[in-house]
Design a protein around this motif. Structure first.
Motif: not given
Length: 109
Positions: A36-37, A43-45, A72-74, A86-87
């Motif tokens: 998880l980053l 932005h979450l990866r 949300f953009t996935f 990527d979220i």
């Protein structure tokens, strides 16, 4: 983290279906999360371990989530032995991404 108060009013998923959807995400994270980053606040990866049917499972869940939570953009990127998810969200929904990051971290432990 059973309380769903973090789910925004803009979510159109019927209230009674929300715990089931959250459980689907939690199961995915607990079974597949490898890293998880948080490269930026909006932005979450997530890297998820691959395997038979995993990419289809992720894409199906992302498609359904996009249908009820348009903020949300996935982006799903398959790789060798992993699926990168990527979220991103807009500024008003940063708290939702915070909650999702916390849930995914907790489930992935």
């Amino acid at each position: 983290m059973g309380d769903l108060a973090w789910v925004p009013q803009s979510c159109t998923l019927p209230t009674e279906e929300r715990p089931l959807r959250v459980a689907e995400w939690d199961a995915l994270f607990s079974e597949r999360l490898t890293s998880l980053l948080r490269p930026q606040p909006l932005h979450l990866r997530l890297d998820l371990a691959g395997g038979e049917g995993v990419e289809d499972r992720v894409r199906d869940l992302v498609e359904r989530e996009s249908g009820c939570c348009s903020f949300f953009t996935f982006t799903t990127t398959p790789g060798q032995d992993l699926i990168r998810l990527d979220i991103s969200v807009d500024q008003p929904h940063e708290a939702v991404l915070d909650a999702l990051a916390a849930r995914s971290a907790a489930a992935g432990e």
